[in-house]
Design a protein around this motif. Structure first.
Motif, mmCIF file in Angstrom:
data_model
loop_
_atom_site.group_PDB
_atom_site.id
_atom_site.type_symbol
_atom_site.label_atom_id
_atom_site.label_comp_id
_atom_site.label_asym_id
_atom_site.label_seq_id
_atom_site.Cartn_x
_atom_site.Cartn_y
_atom_site.Cartn_z
ATOM 1 N N ALA A 312 0.829 -1.212 0.000
ATOM 2 C CA ALA A 312 0.000 0.000 0.000
ATOM 3 C C ALA A 312 0.861 1.260 0.000
ATOM 4 O O ALA A 312 0.563 2.231 -0.710
ATOM 5 N N ALA A 313 1.929 1.276 0.802
ATOM 6 C CA ALA A 313 2.809 2.447 0.855
ATOM 7 C C ALA A 313 3.451 2.710 -0.496
ATOM 8 O O ALA A 313 3.601 3.868 -0.913
ATOM 9 N N GLU A 314 3.829 1.660 -1.178
ATOM 10 C CA GLU A 314 4.425 1.808 -2.508
ATOM 11 C C GLU A 314 3.439 2.472 -3.466
ATOM 12 O O GLU A 314 3.817 3.347 -4.247
ATOM 13 N N ARG A 315 2.174 2.093 -3.375
ATOM 14 C CA ARG A 315 1.171 2.596 -4.308
ATOM 15 C C ARG A 315 0.839 4.067 -4.081
ATOM 16 O O ARG A 315 0.532 4.785 -5.041
ATOM 17 N N ILE A 316 0.880 4.550 -2.841
ATOM 18 C CA ILE A 316 0.474 5.947 -2.584
ATOM 19 C C ILE A 316 1.667 6.885 -2.435
ATOM 20 O O ILE A 316 1.497 8.064 -2.131
ATOM 21 N N GLY A 317 2.874 6.375 -2.637
ATOM 22 C CA GLY A 317 4.046 7.246 -2.581
ATOM 23 C C GLY A 317 4.594 7.487 -1.189
ATOM 24 O O GLY A 317 5.382 8.404 -0.983
ATOM 25 N N ALA A 318 4.200 6.657 -0.220
ATOM 26 C CA ALA A 318 4.799 6.731 1.120
ATOM 27 C C ALA A 318 6.094 5.915 1.112
ATOM 28 O O ALA A 318 6.540 5.447 0.065
ATOM 29 N N ASN A 319 6.687 5.730 2.281
ATOM 30 C CA ASN A 319 7.952 4.983 2.376
ATOM 31 C C ASN A 319 7.643 3.504 2.599
ATOM 32 O O ASN A 319 7.310 3.097 3.717
ATOM 33 N N PRO A 320 7.749 2.670 1.568
ATOM 34 C CA PRO A 320 7.390 1.256 1.729
ATOM 35 C C PRO A 320 8.311 0.505 2.682
ATOM 36 O O PRO A 320 7.871 -0.400 3.390
ATOM 37 N N LEU A 321 9.587 0.896 2.706
ATOM 38 C CA LEU A 321 10.521 0.215 3.600
ATOM 39 C C LEU A 321 10.180 0.515 5.056
ATOM 40 O O LEU A 321 10.178 -0.389 5.906
ATOM 41 N N LEU A 322 9.868 1.760 5.358
ATOM 42 C CA LEU A 322 9.476 2.127 6.719
ATOM 43 C C LEU A 322 8.184 1.413 7.108
ATOM 44 O O LEU A 322 8.053 0.945 8.248
ATOM 45 N N ALA A 323 7.242 1.302 6.180
ATOM 46 C CA ALA A 323 5.979 0.624 6.469
ATOM 47 C C ALA A 323 6.224 -0.853 6.778
ATOM 48 O O ALA A 323 5.645 -1.408 7.724
ATOM 49 N N ARG A 324 7.100 -1.483 6.008
ATOM 50 C CA ARG A 324 7.369 -2.912 6.241
ATOM 51 C C ARG A 324 8.071 -3.134 7.575
ATOM 52 O O ARG A 324 7.672 -3.990 8.369
ATOM 53 N N VAL A 325 9.100 -2.343 7.837
ATOM 54 C CA VAL A 325 9.857 -2.530 9.079
ATOM 55 C C VAL A 325 8.999 -2.166 10.287
ATOM 56 O O VAL A 325 9.017 -2.860 11.312
ATOM 57 N N GLY A 326 8.235 -1.080 10.182
ATOM 58 C CA GLY A 326 7.346 -0.713 11.278
ATOM 59 C C GLY A 326 6.347 -1.813 11.585
ATOM 60 O O GLY A 326 6.034 -2.076 12.763
ATOM 61 N N ALA A 327 5.843 -2.487 10.542
ATOM 62 C CA ALA A 327 4.897 -3.584 10.747
ATOM 63 C C ALA A 327 5.552 -4.773 11.448
ATOM 64 O O ALA A 327 4.908 -5.452 12.264
ATOM 65 N N TYR A 328 6.817 -5.027 11.165
ATOM 66 C CA TYR A 328 7.509 -6.125 11.844
ATOM 67 C C TYR A 328 7.504 -5.936 13.361
ATOM 68 O O TYR A 328 7.376 -6.896 14.128
ATOM 69 N N TYR A 329 7.646 -4.688 13.805
ATOM 70 C CA TYR A 329 7.833 -4.414 15.229
ATOM 71 C C TYR A 329 6.578 -3.880 15.924
ATOM 72 O O TYR A 329 6.603 -3.661 17.136
#
Length: 527
Positions: A312-329
Motif C-alpha cells: 500500500a505504501a508503494e502505491r500511494i508514494g509513502a515509504n514502503p521500507l518504513l511501512a514494512r519494518v514498522g509492521a515487523y515491530y
C-alpha cells in the motif's frame, strides 16, 4: 669712462651682501611647497594591465594597485548588501515551502540544523577552492563537491527540500565565483544539475554503496555538461580538458566524502535512513526471533501486516521500507503477555476468567509495553512512534460490547487505546493493515474467500476507522484511502489463492498411485 669707474669703486665699498644661499634651507622650502600641492590621480582604463607577472612594481604601479583596492572595498559594500538580500530571499522561499508543505520539520530543529551545517560546510570548501584555485584553473568552482549538501539533505530530510538546497548552493557558488554574470550562471547550472542527479540517484537508497554510485553519476554529469558548455563557448582544447577533469574530480569528491560525512549528520539529525531500516528488516534480529518463538501467532500476523503495508505504501508514494519494518515491530509489546492475545492461544482463553474492563486494559497495554521494549532495544524514534500510534484511540470493540451486555454503566473511554492517532501515512497504513489482517483471519481462517467477500470486509474495516476519526491527523487523502483498500484486496486475494485439491495418494516402494486406484487393485487381486 673715468666717472663710471669712480662710481663702481664707491658702490663696491658701500654695498654689503644681505642674501646668502643656504642649500639645506632651500631643500626644506621645496618640500614644504610640494606638500602644499594637491594630489593628482592618473587614469586607469578598463581592461588596462597594471603590471605583468614577474615585473618589478614601481611607485606608480603600487599607487594604482592601492587605488584599485580602495575602489573594490567600496563596491564590496553594495555586493554584500545584494548578496544578503538574495540569500534572505532564498531562505524565505525555503521557509515558506516548509511552512506550507512540511510544517512538521519546524518541530525537528535537528533536521534544520543538518541542512544549515551541510550548506555551510560546502560553502567553506568552495571559498578555499576559489581562493587558491583562481588564476591556476579556468573554472576552479568545478572542484567544489556541492552535491554533498543535496545528497545529505535528500537522505536525512527529503528530496523536495534537497532540490531547494541545490538551488541555494548553486546560487551562492555562482556569486562566490566573482565572475561575469554569464559565467556565474554556468556555475549555477552545473552545481544545480549535479545536485539533482545526486537526489535522483539516492531516491531508492538501500546500501551505503549507493552513496558512492551517486557521486560517480554526478561526475559523469559534470563531464557531459562541461563538454557541452565548452563547445558552445568554443573553448581551447586544453581549457576544455582541464575543466572536464575538474568536474570529474568534483563528482568523485562527492562519491568518497558523502559516505564518510553521512554518519556525522545522521547523529546531528537523529534521523532514520533507509540503510538503517534495511538493517532493522533482518528477521534474525533477537527481538524478532523471540517474537517468533514465544508469540508465533503474533509473529506471522506481523509478517502479513508487513506485506499489506509495504504494498500500500508503494502505491500511494509513502515509504514502503518504513511501512514494512514498522509492521515487523508494531506488536512486540505482546511478548510481555503473549497468551492474552487470541492468535497465540491454543486452548483456554484467559479472558473467559476476566472482566471486560480488565481484559481491555491488558489488550491496550501492549502498546505501552511495545514502546518500552522498543526503547530498550534502541529502535529508532520513528519505529517507536509507529508502535505507539498503530491503534490510535480506537475502540476495543469486543470487550466494549461484552461490557454493554452486562447491563452496567460503561465508560467508553475505558475501552479505547491511549493513542495518539497516526501522525504519518506509514503509521496510518499499518493501522489499517493491522485491522484488515486481523478481520480477514478471523472471518475466513484458511478458507478461500471470494473477491466480493474480501472487498466488502476490507471496505467495512477501513470505513470504520475513517468514521471514528482515526485517520484525521495522518495526511491521507480520500484517494490514498481508496488506493490502499484496492491494494489490500489484491494482496489478500494472493494470500488466499485457490489451491488444487489433490486426490489421496498411497505411497509404495516403487510408485506413487491414487488411493482409489490402489483399492480397486486390491479388490481385483492385483495387490
Amino acid at each position: 669712462s673715468p666717472y663710471r669707474k669712480l662710481v663702481d669703486e664707491i658702490v663696491k665699498n658701500l654695498l654689503r651682501p644681505n642674501l646668502i644661499y643656504d642649500p639645506q634651507l632651500t631643500a626644506q622650502r621645496k618640500e614644504e611647497a610640494a606638500a602644499k600641492v594637491e594630489t593628482v590621480y592618473g587614469t586607469v582604463r578598463k581592461g588596462e594591465r597594471i603590471v605583468e607577472k614577474g615585473e618589478r612594481i614601481t611607485k606608480v604601479e603600487l599607487e594604482k594597485l592601492r587605488t584599485l583596492a580602495r575602489e573594490q572595498r567600496g563596491v564590496s559594500v553594495n555586493l554584500a548588501l545584494g548578496v544578503s538580500l538574495f540569500v534572505l530571499g532564498l531562505l524565505g522561499v525555503i521557509a515558506y515551502y516548509i511552512y506550507k508543505f512540511e510544517p512538521g520539520i519546524f518541530d525537528e530543529y535537528r533536521k534544520l540544523l543538518t541542512i544549515c551545517l551541510s550548506v555551510l560546510l560546502i560553502m567553506g570548501i568552495a571559498r578555499l577552492i576559489v581562493i587558491y584555485g583562481s588564476g591556476k584553473l579556468p573554472m576552479p568552482e568545478l572542484l567544489v563537491p556541492t552535491a554533498i549538501a543535496s545528497a545529505i539533505t535528500a537522505v536525512l530530510v527529503g528530496p523536495n527540500l534537497a532540490m531547494l538546497v541545490s538551488v541555494m548552493v548553486g546560487a551562492l557558488l555562482g556569486i562566490m565565483s566573482g565572475k561575469e554574470l554569464d559565467v556565474a550562471v554556468e556555475v549555477f547550472v552545473l552545481s544545480f544539475i549535479g545536485g539533482m542527479v545526486a537526489i535522483y540517484a539516492l531516491s531508492k537508497l538501500r546500501h551505503r554503496r549507493d552513496l558512492i554510485m551517486a557521486g560517480f553519476y554526478v561526475s559523469l554529469s559534470n563531464i557531459a555538461l562541461v563538454f557541452g558548455i565548452s563547445m558552445i563557448r568554443s573553448d581551447p582544447l586544453n581549457a576544455m580538458a582541464v575543466n572536464m577533469l575538474s568536474g570529474m574530480a568534483g563528482g568523485l569528491a562527492v562519491a568518497f566524502l558523502t559516505p564518510g560525512l553521512l554518519p556525522f549528520f545522521e547523529y546531528i539529525a537523529q534521523a532514520t535512513t533507509d540503510i538503517e531500516l534495511l538493517e532493522l528488516s533482518d528477521l534474525n534480529r533477537p527481538i524478532l526471533i523471540e517474537l517468533e518463538n514465544n508469540a508465533q501467532g503474533t509473529y506471522y500476523h506481523s509478517i502479513n501486516v508487513a506485506r499489506l503495508a509495504e504494498a500500500a505504501a508503494e502505491r500511494i508514494g509513502a515509504n514502503p521500507l518504513l511501512a514494512r519494518v514498522g509492521a515487523y515491530y508494531h506488536d512486540i509489546g505482546k511478548l510481555k503477555h503473549p497468551l492474552c492475545f487470541i492468535e497465540n492461544q491454543k486452548g483456554e482463553n484467559i479472558h473467559d476468567r476476566l472482566g471486560p474492563e480488565m481484559s481491555a486494559r491488558i489488550i491496550a497495554n501492549h502498546v505501552r509495553d511495545g514502546v518500552e521494549m522498543a526503547k530498550k532495544e534502541k529502535l529508532p524514534k520513528v519505529i517507536q512512534q509507529i508502535i505507539q500510534q498503530h491503534h490510535g484511540t480506537s475502540l476495543i470493540q469486543y470487550f466494549y460490547h461484552k461490557a454493554l451486555e452486562s447491563g452496567r454503566p460503561v465508560n467508553e473511554e475505558d475501552f479505547r487505546y491511549p493513542g495518539p492517532k497516526p501522525q504519518t501515512k506509514e503509521a496510518a497504513i499499518i493501522m489499517l493493515a493491522d485491522a484488515v489482517e486481523s478481520a480477514v483471519r478471523a472471518s475466513f481462517g484458511k478458507g478461500n474467500p471470494t473477491y466480493p467477500e474480501v472487498r466488502e470486509l476490507v471496505n467495512k474495516v477501513i470505513s470504520g476507522r475513517v468514521e471514528d476519526g482515526q485517520l484525521d491527523e495522518s495526511n491521507l487523502t480520500l484517494k490514498d484511502i481508496k488506493v490502499i483498500a484496492d491494494t489490500f484486496v489484491r494482496v489478500i486475494m494472493g494470500m488466499f489463492h485457490e489451491r488444487i485439491e489433490y486426490p489421496e495418494m498411497e505411497v509404495r516402494s516403487d510408485e506413487v498411485i491414487p488411493l482409489e486406484k490402489a483399492r480397486r487393485r486390491r479388490r481385483a487381486g492385483g495387490g
